[in-house]
Scaffold this motif. Structure first.
Motif, PDB file in Angstrom:
ATOM      1  N   GLY A 173       0.782  -1.231   0.000  1.00 41.68           N
ATOM      2  CA  GLY A 173       0.000   0.000   0.000  1.00 41.68           C
ATOM      3  C   GLY A 173       0.807   1.270   0.000  1.00 41.68           C
ATOM      4  O   GLY A 173       0.262   2.362   0.212  1.00 41.68           O
ATOM      5  N   THR A 221       1.927   3.659  -2.046  1.00 44.86           N
ATOM      6  CA  THR A 221       1.694   4.074  -3.430  1.00 44.86           C
ATOM      7  C   THR A 221       2.815   4.940  -3.994  1.00 44.86           C
ATOM      8  O   THR A 221       3.341   4.669  -5.081  1.00 44.86           O
ATOM      9  CB  THR A 221       0.359   4.827  -3.542  1.00 44.86           C
ATOM     10  N   TYR A 242      -2.099  -1.029 -11.114  1.00 47.90           N
ATOM     11  CA  TYR A 242      -2.131  -0.870  -9.655  1.00 47.90           C
ATOM     12  C   TYR A 242      -3.025   0.311  -9.267  1.00 47.90           C
ATOM     13  O   TYR A 242      -3.884   0.207  -8.380  1.00 47.90           O
ATOM     14  CB  TYR A 242      -0.706  -0.676  -9.139  1.00 47.90           C
ATOM     15  N   LYS A 265      -6.766   0.514  -7.291  1.00 47.60           N
ATOM     16  CA  LYS A 265      -6.990   1.363  -6.114  1.00 47.60           C
ATOM     17  C   LYS A 265      -8.100   2.388  -6.355  1.00 47.60           C
ATOM     18  O   LYS A 265      -8.448   3.149  -5.452  1.00 47.60           O
ATOM     19  CB  LYS A 265      -5.700   2.093  -5.739  1.00 47.60           C
ATOM     20  N   GLN A 311      -7.898   4.952  -8.395  1.00 46.60           N
ATOM     21  CA  GLN A 311      -7.359   6.273  -8.704  1.00 46.60           C
ATOM     22  C   GLN A 311      -7.371   6.447 -10.229  1.00 46.60           C
ATOM     23  O   GLN A 311      -6.345   6.339 -10.903  1.00 46.60           O
ATOM     24  CB  GLN A 311      -5.949   6.411  -8.123  1.00 46.60           C
TER      25      GLN A 311
END
Length: 732
Positions: free
Chosen positions: A401, A403, A428, A432, A434
């Motif tokens: 986690g 990032t 990734y 998440k 994003q």
């Protein structure tokens, strides 16, 4: 600013974008990052301003370390080797006390850190241990790294003579290997004898045997067998058979009784172990190993591990000593959570040559939840296995986690040549949620040419219920698909739409597609649009396109524009095009402009072009300039041209210089090229005896005690070989 940084902070610095911080975190000792950074410029200044004597000592130390000499450099070796780095005038002008003055200057600390050279002291807490009899010095880490990256000069003869006189054990073993890589067979043999280790003896024996000198190789092989390397017996027997000496091979195997003994002992041990009689089996495994089956040791170690007797197994893995066995032991210890021991074994495995050990340590630490420590090992692994280490480090950070750090590592992996890393980062971020950041990484991955990212682009946008027409990188992806399907007019529409949305690279891709379809003038108009939009590479690509279309004059105009727009390589590209059509004099003027602009590869290309044209004397002058910048590879091409024109002595000189610069394959290439050119006597001599210390093909020499006199090595060093020239010592 703290005087020292803790381990956590040092690990974090390894992830910084600034290469200076990464270098400091990697090489600074005891967390002394500030001192390392402050001391580096001072050390460089000291090196540049050193007196001839002090500079010679540093150059000898730098070369010794890059050739594999251990950290501790003995004073007698350094002082004698340094003489080879001085000119005759510099040597004559040295004061009588030059050595004392030089060491006083070089050992003075800088900015709270070690000086250029530091005396090696006994370890703390070892006051009762025997004192170090020969003063030794350690080279500053910064200067060591500087030497590894900038020094490409041939090693002077005095260096090797000093090594033969003053180095033994591990020092001699490491330098023997380097001497062999430089084609210096004679000095490599002397250093192998000085080392006295089985590994050095085997290496020297292999070199001699490969050179057709089996009689001289046999004493080294047999000495290695005598000190425990009995697994060599069938290998030596095979060597004898290949040489047609079947009777001697049979006698060697008969006296050792090895093949039958190994098979029967190992089989019997396996049966006992399977029946639960492991302790009795261990004695047979040991006996099999003593008879030459070294793999029996690993079998025993694995069986002990399976039986829950890891501590005992470690001793057997240690006996094996090979890189893979050390790696297995490290992994077993990691499984048990014994991390301090595991990492020590991983380090041993790496030093023994296991290329996966550092990465395995990092991955096992990650699995165990020790991410901070794992990152340090990922960083170390990146020195030899860069892409895999950086990508897996990024994955580890992503899984945890972290990032920002993960994206930084993905970025480093991409910059190291791992194109898919951008797509991994995008995936990734998409997982998440994003979306905006994911889109940016997908866009970059698509531009980088990642086919996976290109196919993933459309699917991702559909998942997000987004329209392709709003995202230029998605349009680019669709345009590529249409181009691959041969739908040229449709693909151009997508490319143009992408360009209208600000994706300049789409203009270049349109030009490339048009050029591939022989629409040169149409392609040029798109290259011009791309250049006008700020894409400097478009000018260079257009120039090369015109040159390939036999419109060189127009191409040069575009390449000139590319250079003026900041593309330094455009000048060399123009020169290469001119050379390819035979306009070499004009090409040379462009090569020279490129060199002045800082493109040192231009010297390599220019010398190759001159050599190919038969203008060898001019080529030599450019090679000299190229070698100053570390481009020794260009010598090989020039040497080939000398041979083609019958100038054997000059060719040999240049092959020798390549070998002396440390190119391990240079000697074998020289032999092959000499044979191809019909110079069989020179080729045979070089193959059999290598180069001498002055760079000439060596005269014939015999690998025996008399050779030691030449290097000042006492005859007693060779006694271990003198009684082993015959096979009747084996098995006794």
């Amino acid at each position: 600013m703290p005087a020292k940084f803790d381990r956590v902070t040092v690990s974090q610095l390894l992830q910084e974008a600034d290469p200076r911080l990464v270098a400091a975190a990697t090489h600074a000792e005891d967390g002394m990052i500030t001192q390392y950074l402050a001391g580096a410029p001072e050390l460089l200044t000291k090196f540049r301003r050193a007196t001839p004597g002090a500079r010679a000592l540093l150059e000898a130390a730098m070369d010794a370390r890059r050739l594999g000499h251990p950290v501790s450099l003995p004073l007698p070796f350094l002082a004698e080797a340094a003489e080879g780095y001085l000119t005759d005038s510099e040597w004559d002008l040295l004061p009588e006390n030059w050595l004392e003055k030089a060491f006083a200057f070089l050992t003075d600390p800088v900015k709270g850190a070690r000086g250029a050279l530091t005396p090696v002291r006994r370890p703390r807490g070892s006051a009762t241990s025997p004192r170090i009899s020969v003063p030794s010095y350690r080279l500053a880490d910064y200067l060591e790294q500087l030497g590894r990256t900038t020094r490409h000069e041939a090693i002077p003869a005095e260096f090797w003579m000093a090594a033969a006189r003053h180095c033994d054990g591990e020092k001699a073993e490491k330098l023997a290997l380097s001497a062999g890589q430089h084609g210096l067979m004679e000095v490599a043999f002397i250093l192998a004898i000085k080392a006295g280790t089985s590994r050095s003896l085997i290496s020297s024996a292999n070199t001699l045997a490969n050179a057709g000198r089996l009689d001289e190789a046999l004493p080294c092989y047999l000495r290695a067998i005598e000190i425990g390397e009995t697994y060599l017996i069938p290998f030596v027997a095979q060597r004898l058979k290949i040489a047609g000496r079947h009777k001697e091979a049979k006698e060697l195997l008969r006296k050792s009784n090895m093949p039958q003994l190994m098979d029967s002992l190992t089989s019997k041990a396996n049966r006992m172990a399977s029946q639960g009689r492991l302790d009795r089996a261990l004695a047979l495994y040991q006996e099999a190993a003593d008879s030459g089956n070294r793999f029996a040791l690993r079998i025993a170690a694995n069986r002990l591990t399976s039986a829950g007797r890891l501590d005992e197994a470690l001793g057997w893995y240690d006996q094996c000593g090979d890189p893979d066995s050390l790696h297995i032991a490290a992994y077993r210890l990691g499984q048990e959570g014994r991390w301090e021991e595991a990492l020590s074994w991983y380090q041993r495995a790496a030093e023994a040559g296991n290329k996966k050990a550092l990465l395995s340590a990092a991955q096992q630490l990650t699995t165990a939840g020790h991410l901070t420590e794992a990152l340090t090992w990922f960083e170390r692994a990146a020195a030899t296995n860069r892409i895999a280490a950086l990508r897996r480090g990024a994955h580890a950070l992503a899984d945890a986690g972290h990032t920002k750090q993960a994206l930084h590592w993905y970025r480093r992996a991409y910059e190291a040549g791992d194109i898919p890393a951008l797509g991994f980062a995008a995936n990734y971020l998409a997982r998440k949620g994003q979306a905006e950041e994911a889109q940016a990484w997908y866009a970059e991955a698509t531009l980088a040419g990642d086919p996976y990212a290109t196919s993933k682009t459309k699917a991702y946008l559909l998942e997000q219920n987004l329209s392709l027409s709003e995202y230029p990188w998605a349009l680019l992806s669709e345009g590529r698909a249409l181009s691959s399907a041969g739908r040229l007019d449709e693909c151009i529409e997508f490319y143009e739409h992408a360009a209208d949305l600000g994706l300049t690279h789409a203009l270049i891709e349109v030009a490339q597609v048009l050029a591939a379809n022989d629409r040169i003038d149409d392609a040029l108009s798109w290259y011009k649009r791309a250049a006008d939009s700020g894409a400097e590479m478009a000018l260079r690509d257009a120039g090369l396109l015109l040159a390939a279309a036999d419109r060189l004059k127009d191409g040069l105009t575009w390449l000139e524009r590319a250079y003026r727009a900041g593309d330094r390589s455009a000048l060399r590209a123009a020169a290469n095009e001119l050379a390819s059509v035979g306009d070499l004099d004009e090409a040379l003027s462009w090569y020279e402009r490129a060199t002045i602009a800082g493109d040192h590869e231009a010297l390599c290309d220019a010398s190759a072009a001159l050599a190919h044209a038969g203008r060898l004397d001019e080529a030599q002058k450019l090679i000299e300039r190229a070698m100053i910048n570390g481009h020794s590879h260009v010598i090989e091409r020039t040497a080939e041209q000398f041979l083609k024109r019958g100038r054997v002595e000059q060719a040999i000189t240049w092959y020798r210089r390549t070998a002396m610069a440390g190119t391990s394959y240079a000697t074998s290439i020289a032999v092959q090229e000499l044979l191809r050119a019909g110079f069989k006597a020179e080729a045979r001599k070089l193959h059999s005896y290598g180069w001498d210390l002055h760079g000439l093909i060596s005269d014939a020499w015999i690998a025996n005690a008399q050779l030691g006199e030449k290097y000042g090595v006492e005859a007693s060093r060779f006694e271990c070989l003198s009684s082993l020239g015959k096979l009747d010592t084996v098995g006794k």
